[in-house]
Motif scaffolding. Structure first.
Motif, mmCIF file in Angstrom:
data_model
loop_
_atom_site.group_PDB
_atom_site.id
_atom_site.type_symbol
_atom_site.label_atom_id
_atom_site.label_comp_id
_atom_site.label_asym_id
_atom_site.label_seq_id
_atom_site.Cartn_x
_atom_site.Cartn_y
_atom_site.Cartn_z
ATOM 1 N N GLU A 199 5.911 8.973 13.679
ATOM 2 C CA GLU A 199 6.711 7.863 13.147
ATOM 3 C C GLU A 199 5.837 6.640 12.890
ATOM 4 O OE1 GLU A 199 9.768 7.142 15.908
ATOM 5 O OE2 GLU A 199 10.854 9.028 15.535
ATOM 6 N N ARG A 247 3.829 0.848 4.934
ATOM 7 C CA ARG A 247 3.341 -0.533 4.832
ATOM 8 C C ARG A 247 2.079 -0.606 3.972
ATOM 9 N NH1 ARG A 247 4.819 -0.733 10.413
ATOM 10 N NH2 ARG A 247 2.676 -0.288 11.016
ATOM 11 N N GLU A 302 5.275 4.876 9.229
ATOM 12 C CA GLU A 302 5.484 3.449 9.016
ATOM 13 C C GLU A 302 4.202 2.779 8.545
ATOM 14 O OE1 GLU A 302 6.932 1.881 12.620
ATOM 15 O OE2 GLU A 302 8.869 2.919 12.555
#
Length: 583
Positions: A483, A491, A487
């Motif tokens: 995870e 980004r 992420e």
């Protein structure tokens, strides 16, 4: 006064206090403390408890709290140590009426093991609890009984309550003698009031109160000094006189009705041996006479000891170690020489300690006594000396003698301790026995084997649970890492798109940004743009009929009709008209 103070049960026996401190001089100001009214009016508290409470409350105001010893408190209050201890006992124990502890006490001990004075505090007074303010100097100058009278009159003065000597006597109780628990009579209360007035702590206005009663006014400091009683001169060849028991009028000084104060001692200043019986009492046991020529010697005492320490009939073996050299500098790290009775043990103790007999000289006599007691207890339960010796020898072989720092402690905690199961014949997992016909002797104990298997199974189950838990932790950690990576990638893409957009803005400068061609429809797909009809003027709108407006609505739509004729003419016609999508 009686309506305010609570009714209290009978008080515990208490020795009457001594007279007031002499030579007190008035001083301005002084510290005052608040005292719960239940402590003043409750008969379960002796008179000395009130004086001790006032002094402890004053000393507890210091940053370090009240750490004074009992002897120090007795010196401050002018009381005996026994009276202070009786007062402290009633204050630190739960109240027999409602279980409240007025003076919480914490015992303290230094690191070296020596005792220190206790740390004492007072219970915080509740918000709606009744209390009375008492000067600390009054507790030091007055007797406990007079201090209680002063506290009751101070509360009555502060509350403007009329009080008589009869009501005051009902609030004071006897604490010793046959009348313990009964309240004082009016005559005794009147005598106490007069004595308190003579000290200067109370001002009595005769018959100036309500309904002809006396009006009392307590003083923060004595109005006049208390004179010191003059010492009676005693000649060299004259014995001191007996203490005065009667006044000038012939009435005895009874104070509270139980006899004169005796300072927790004898009523006489010197014993009168003329009243003793002429014959001498027969002394027995180990009791000494108070006085004598020290020619009397106590008879020998039958100091019986258990069989473990008493020598056998043949006085066979003794395990005496050589005495230690006398030590004059006794410190916690270096104890002094042993001065107790000689150490003796029986033959069975000597046989049980045969494997370590060469180590006994390094063990202290006190530890040897404990060791002999424990071995004797196990021998009394049925263990033979040979079995105890075999146990000590088997455990002594498992360890190097150089690893044993204290042989006595090792024997008490490891050497003679009986581990194993509940089977009395089990000895470290092996069945003990010397009978050749006993087939189980020398074999493994089934109970210990079962316990070992159960323990091993439990540890296997624990290890499996630990491995499963570690697997779940690893799986959860992998999911969390995935995870976090997703992420981070999102980004990164967002930041790359922003940097590309900023670079494009820098390259175009003042030019407008081109729209993405994929988002716009093609030119041939767009419908042709129809120009809106011109708006009507105000006169044309007023001259237009409703049929014309409705025809424009039917031809161009409601929005175009509103554009041509305006809202003022079009909206009334559209109100209530069904919409196209409804039809």
């Amino acid at each position: 006064m009686s309506a305010v103070a609570l009714a209290a049960p009978q008080a515990a026996p208490h020795t009457p206090p001594h007279p007031a401190a002499a030579g007190v001089r008035p001083r301005a100001g002084g510290l005052t403390v608040r005292v719960p009214l239940r402590l003043v009016a409750g008969s379960q508290y002796p008179d000395a408890a009130l004086a001790v409470y006032v002094k402890i409350a004053a000393l507890a105001l210091r940053p370090e709290g009240c750490t004074a010893r009992v002897s120090t408190l007795a010196t401050y209050l002018g009381m005996s140590k026994s009276a202070v201890e009786r007062g402290l006992k009633a204050l630190r124990n739960p109240d027999p009426v409602d279980g409240i502890v007025e003076v919480p006490t914490v015992r303290r001990t230094a690191r070296g093991g020596t005792g220190e004075s206790a740390h004492r505090t007072v219970r915080p007074i509740a918000g709606r609890e009744l209390w009375v303010r008492i000067p600390v100097r009054a507790a030091e100058a007055l007797t406990p009984r007079l201090l209680r009278v002063y506290a009751l009159l101070a509360y009555a003065t502060a509350r403007h309550l009329p009080v008589s000597t009869t009501e005051l006597g009902e609030m004071l109780h006897h604490h010793t003698g046959e009348k313990a628990g009964q309240h004082l009579t009016e005559m005794s209360a009147r005598r106490l009031v007069d004595e308190l007035e003579d000290t200067g702590w109370l001002t009595v206005r005769r018959r100036e109160g309500a309904q002809g009663r006396h009006a009392y006014e307590t003083n923060r400091t004595p109005l006049h000094p208390v004179p010191t009683p003059a010492a009676i001169p005693v000649l060299e060849d004259q014995e001191p006189e007996q203490l005065a028991l009667f006044d000038e009028a012939g009435a005895p000084f009874v104070h509270d009705g139980s006899g004169p104060s005796d300072h927790d001692g004898s009523l006489a200043s010197k014993e009168d041996h003329l009243t003793d019986r002429p014959e001498k009492p027969q002394l027995s046991g180990g009791v000494r006479r108070r006085r004598g020529d020290r020619k009397w010697v106590a008879a020998p005492v039958d100091n019986r000891v258990p069989d473990t320490f008493r020598p056998a009939g043949s006085r066979a073996a003794r395990g005496n170690r050589p005495p230690l050299p006398p030590a004059h500098d006794h410190t916690p790290d270096r104890p002094g020489a042993y001065t107790g009775p000689e150490l003796r043990w029986t033959k069975r103790i000597h046989e049980a300690l045969a494997p370590v007999r060469h180590e006994l000289d390094s063990i202290r006599t006190f530890v040897l006594r404990r060791l002999a007691r424990e071995i004797g207890r196990q021998l009394d339960e049925g263990i033979t000396p040979d079995r105890m010796a075999a146990r000590i020898q088997a455990r002594y072989r498992r360890i190097s003698p150089t690893d044993i720092r204290d042989m006595g402690a090792w024997l008490l905690t490891v050497g003679i301790v009986r581990p194993g199961c509940d089977d009395p014949r089990c000895e470290d997992g092996v069945i003990w026995g010397t009978d050749p016909d006993d087939h189980e002797a020398g074999g493994a104990c089934r109970t210990c084997a079962h316990q070992k298997e159960a323990t091993a199974a439990w540890w296997r189950y624990t290890r499996d649970l630990e491995a499963r838990l570690q697997q779940l932790r690893t799986q959860s950690l992998d999911e969390r890492l995935q995870e976090q990576r997703a992420e981070t990638e999102e980004r990164r893409r967002y930041r790359a798109a922003g940097r590309a957009r900023a670079q494009q803005l820098l390259e175009l400068g003042d030019k407008p940004l081109p729209r993405p061609s994929a988002a716009l429809p093609k030119t041939d797909e767009l419908p042709p743009v129809q120009p809106l009809p011109p708006k009507k003027t105000f006169r044309q709108r007023d001259a237009a009929s409703d049929e014309e407006i409705l025809a424009a609505v039917a031809e161009h739509g409601e929005a175009v009709a509103l554009h041509i004729y305006g809202h003022l003419r079009t909206l009334p016609l559209l109100h209530g008209r069904p919409r196209r999508e409804d039809t």
